[in-house]
Design an enzyme around this catalytic site. Structure first.
Site, PDB file in Angstrom:
ATOM      1  N   ASP A  19      -2.655  -3.379   3.570  1.00  0.00           N
ATOM      2  CA  ASP A  19      -1.917  -4.060   4.641  1.00  0.00           C
ATOM      3  C   ASP A  19      -1.613  -5.508   4.266  1.00  0.00           C
ATOM      4  O   ASP A  19      -2.337  -6.121   3.485  1.00  0.00           O
ATOM      5  CB  ASP A  19      -2.750  -3.992   5.936  1.00  0.00           C
ATOM      6  CG  ASP A  19      -1.900  -4.255   7.167  1.00  0.00           C
ATOM      7  OD1 ASP A  19      -0.652  -4.257   7.058  1.00  0.00           O
ATOM      8  OD2 ASP A  19      -2.482  -4.460   8.254  1.00  0.00           O
ATOM      9  N   ASN A  21       1.722  -6.694   3.407  1.00  0.00           N
ATOM     10  CA  ASN A  21       2.898  -6.908   2.546  1.00  0.00           C
ATOM     11  C   ASN A  21       3.940  -7.794   3.230  1.00  0.00           C
ATOM     12  O   ASN A  21       4.544  -8.671   2.607  1.00  0.00           O
ATOM     13  CB  ASN A  21       3.564  -5.574   2.196  1.00  0.00           C
ATOM     14  CG  ASN A  21       2.674  -4.690   1.353  1.00  0.00           C
ATOM     15  OD1 ASN A  21       1.623  -5.124   0.895  1.00  0.00           O
ATOM     16  ND2 ASN A  21       3.092  -3.444   1.140  1.00  0.00           N
ATOM     17  N   ARG A  23       3.519  -9.996   5.680  1.00  0.00           N
ATOM     18  CA  ARG A  23       3.069 -11.394   5.806  1.00  0.00           C
ATOM     19  C   ARG A  23       3.119 -12.119   4.457  1.00  0.00           C
ATOM     20  O   ARG A  23       3.440 -13.293   4.384  1.00  0.00           O
ATOM     21  CB  ARG A  23       1.654 -11.442   6.411  1.00  0.00           C
ATOM     22  CG  ARG A  23       1.676 -11.351   7.932  1.00  0.00           C
ATOM     23  CD  ARG A  23       0.335 -10.951   8.483  1.00  0.00           C
ATOM     24  NE  ARG A  23       0.120  -9.517   8.307  1.00  0.00           N
ATOM     25  CZ  ARG A  23      -1.036  -8.915   8.540  1.00  0.00           C
ATOM     26  NH1 ARG A  23      -2.068  -9.619   8.945  1.00  0.00           N
ATOM     27  NH2 ARG A  23      -1.142  -7.609   8.394  1.00  0.00           N
ATOM     28  N   HIS A  36       6.563  -5.351  -0.195  1.00  0.00           N
ATOM     29  CA  HIS A  36       6.225  -3.965  -0.566  1.00  0.00           C
ATOM     30  C   HIS A  36       6.340  -3.790  -2.081  1.00  0.00           C
ATOM     31  O   HIS A  36       5.500  -3.152  -2.708  1.00  0.00           O
ATOM     32  CB  HIS A  36       7.145  -2.975   0.148  1.00  0.00           C
ATOM     33  CG  HIS A  36       7.036  -3.016   1.650  1.00  0.00           C
ATOM     34  ND1 HIS A  36       5.823  -3.031   2.298  1.00  0.00           N
ATOM     35  CD2 HIS A  36       7.973  -3.048   2.624  1.00  0.00           C
ATOM     36  CE1 HIS A  36       6.021  -3.068   3.608  1.00  0.00           C
ATOM     37  NE2 HIS A  36       7.320  -3.086   3.836  1.00  0.00           N
ATOM     38  N   LEU A 130      -9.561  10.193 -12.539  1.00  0.00           N
ATOM     39  CA  LEU A 130      -9.425   9.752 -11.144  1.00  0.00           C
ATOM     40  C   LEU A 130      -8.429  10.624 -10.368  1.00  0.00           C
ATOM     41  O   LEU A 130      -7.377  10.987 -10.888  1.00  0.00           O
ATOM     42  CB  LEU A 130      -8.923   8.295 -11.149  1.00  0.00           C
ATOM     43  CG  LEU A 130      -8.544   7.697  -9.800  1.00  0.00           C
ATOM     44  CD1 LEU A 130      -9.786   7.409  -8.960  1.00  0.00           C
ATOM     45  CD2 LEU A 130      -7.739   6.409  -9.986  1.00  0.00           C
ATOM     46  N   GLU A 208     -18.726   2.845   4.755  1.00  0.00           N
ATOM     47  CA  GLU A 208     -18.946   1.397   4.840  1.00  0.00           C
ATOM     48  C   GLU A 208     -17.572   0.733   4.908  1.00  0.00           C
ATOM     49  O   GLU A 208     -16.661   1.092   4.158  1.00  0.00           O
ATOM     50  CB  GLU A 208     -19.695   0.899   3.592  1.00  0.00           C
ATOM     51  CG  GLU A 208     -21.097   1.449   3.460  1.00  0.00           C
ATOM     52  CD  GLU A 208     -21.991   1.033   4.630  1.00  0.00           C
ATOM     53  OE1 GLU A 208     -21.847  -0.089   5.137  1.00  0.00           O
ATOM     54  OE2 GLU A 208     -22.841   1.862   5.023  1.00  0.00           O
TER      55      GLU A 208
HETATM   56  C1  IPE Z   1      -1.445   0.679   8.427  1.00  0.00           C
HETATM   57  O1  IPE Z   1      -0.832  -0.550   8.409  1.00  0.00           O
HETATM   58  C2  IPE Z   1      -0.613   1.696   7.701  1.00  0.00           C
HETATM   59  C3  IPE Z   1      -0.482   1.507   6.260  1.00  0.00           C
HETATM   60  C4  IPE Z   1      -1.098   0.609   5.542  1.00  0.00           C
HETATM   61  C5  IPE Z   1       0.388   2.437   5.590  1.00  0.00           C
HETATM   62  P1  IPE Z   1       0.093  -1.038   9.631  1.00  0.00           P
HETATM   63  O2  IPE Z   1       0.557  -2.397   9.305  1.00  0.00           O
HETATM   64  O3  IPE Z   1       1.116  -0.028   9.924  1.00  0.00           O
HETATM   65  O4  IPE Z   1      -0.969  -1.053  10.819  1.00  0.00           O
HETATM   66  P2  IPE Z   1      -0.900  -1.726  12.256  1.00  0.00           P
HETATM   67  O5  IPE Z   1       0.345  -1.232  12.901  1.00  0.00           O
HETATM   68  O6  IPE Z   1      -0.867  -3.200  12.070  1.00  0.00           O
HETATM   69  O7  IPE Z   1      -2.145  -1.270  12.933  1.00  0.00           O
HETATM   70  C1  IPE Z   2       1.512  -2.640   4.672  1.00  0.00           C
HETATM   71  O1  IPE Z   2       2.056  -3.908   4.869  1.00  0.00           O
HETATM   72  C2  IPE Z   2       2.532  -1.655   4.139  1.00  0.00           C
HETATM   73  C3  IPE Z   2       2.894  -0.587   5.057  1.00  0.00           C
HETATM   74  C4  IPE Z   2       2.430  -0.434   6.266  1.00  0.00           C
HETATM   75  C5  IPE Z   2       3.857   0.398   4.582  1.00  0.00           C
HETATM   76  P1  IPE Z   2       2.829  -4.284   6.202  1.00  0.00           P
HETATM   77  O2  IPE Z   2       4.274  -4.002   6.001  1.00  0.00           O
HETATM   78  O3  IPE Z   2       2.195  -3.637   7.377  1.00  0.00           O
HETATM   79  O4  IPE Z   2       2.597  -5.855   6.264  1.00  0.00           O
HETATM   80  P2  IPE Z   2       2.326  -6.744   7.533  1.00  0.00           P
HETATM   81  O5  IPE Z   2       1.185  -6.142   8.278  1.00  0.00           O
HETATM   82  O6  IPE Z   2       3.586  -6.738   8.347  1.00  0.00           O
HETATM   83  O7  IPE Z   2       2.005  -8.097   6.990  1.00  0.00           O
HETATM   84 MG    MG Z   3       0.708  -4.192   8.598  1.00  0.00          MG
END
Ligand code: IPE
Ligand code: IPE
Ligand code: MG
Length: 249
Positions: A19, A21, A23, A36, A130, A208
């Site tokens: 999570d 990307n 930001r 991404h 893996l 964990e």
């Molecule tokens: C969770 O991240 C899904 C993936 C990493 C693919 P999100 O960015 O979608 O999650 P929320 O919506 O903030 O909970």
């Molecule tokens: C995770 O990064 C990637 C996917 C959910 C596909 P985000 O796109 O959710 O990035 P934030 O949370 O907006 O920073």
């Molecule tokens: Mg996100």
């Protein structure tokens, strides 16, 4: 740092919520899609690190069921990125003895994604290193409901006895159970969010949790090793007392 890791206590399965990307991109003054794209670099690096440490399963949350509600251009960009990354990396994965797998509602992906994914899965199917598991169009509740439907069908068809249903039998109907993927010992989430976002709901019952503020595109081998070190300092009690665990027998 790598020297400090206890090689005899490496989690067999590590699950990651990649999570942050968006930001990361915002912080760097670029479009979300750039975040991404940079995230792919982290996937490559962490996959390599996991392989080197002898992790058996690495499950990466790449696209959730809920992510379908993002703006259409972002969904399209993510699907393109998936196709181009698999196309680029498949041979490399194979060379490194990595077996690619997928969990989730793969049939809901655009057909070009399914085709690319299935080809890479087929190419790497006999590899013994893996297991890299991509969670795609995945949600824990979807998986549990899906398993329940199949169980109901099998009960109706007389293949299983409802009275015999227990944790193990139930788990064998989940995507992970069908594919022989064990529960993760460690679950990592980047970007500091303190939530599970519908990931592996059943399987993380006793995992964990490691949550870091680092955004996914900045997550690297060193950060990954830090997570493993943190895991190795935990006492996994599974409901018992600490005293019970320290007894020899
Ligand atoms: C969770 O991240 C899904 C993936 C990493 C693919 P999100 O960015 O979608 O999650 P929320 O919506 O903030 O909970
Ligand atoms: C995770 O990064 C990637 C996917 C959910 C596909 P985000 O796109 O959710 O990035 P934030 O949370 O907006 O920073
Ligand atoms: Mg996100």
């Amino acid at each position: 740092m790598k020297q400090e890791i206890d090689k005899s206590n490496i989690p067999a399965h590590i699950a990651i919520i990649m999570d942050g990307n968006g930001r990361w991109a915002k912080k760097n003054g670029s479009m979300r899609v750039k975040g991404h794209q940079h995230g792919v670099k982290s996937v490559r690096e962490v996959t390599e690190a996991a392989g080197e440490l002898g992790v058996k399963y690495l499950t990466m949350y790449a696209f959730s069921t809920e992510n379908w509600s993002r703006p259409e251009y972002e969904v399209t960009a993510l699907m393109h990125l998936l196709v181009s990354t698999i196309r680029k990396e498949a041979r490399n994965l194979n060379k490194n003895n990595i077996k690619l797998m997928a969990i989730g509602n793969v049939e809901s992906l655009p057909s070009v994604c399914q085709k690319e994914l299935n080809e890479a899965i087929k190419l790497t199917k006999d590899n013994t290193g893996l297991n890299l598991v991509l969670a795609l169009s995945y949600s824990g509740r979807w998986e549990i409901v899906n398993a329940t439907k199949k169980i109901a069908e099998d009960v109706k068809a007389g293949k299983i006895d409802a009275d015999k249903l227990d944790d193990n039998l139930f788990a064998s109907y989940l995507e992970t159970g069908v594919k022989g993927i064990p529960d993760p010992e460690l679950m990592i989430r980047t970007s500091g969010e303190m939530r599970i976002s519908n990931y592996l709901l059943w399987q993380i019952a006793y995992s964990e949790l490691y949550i870091t503020d680092t955004l996914w595109p900045d997550f690297n081998k060193e950060e990954f090793n830090k997570a493993i070190l943190s895991y190795q300092q935990r006492e996994r009690r599974f409901g018992k007392t600490s005293e019970q665990l320290s007894k020899v027998n």
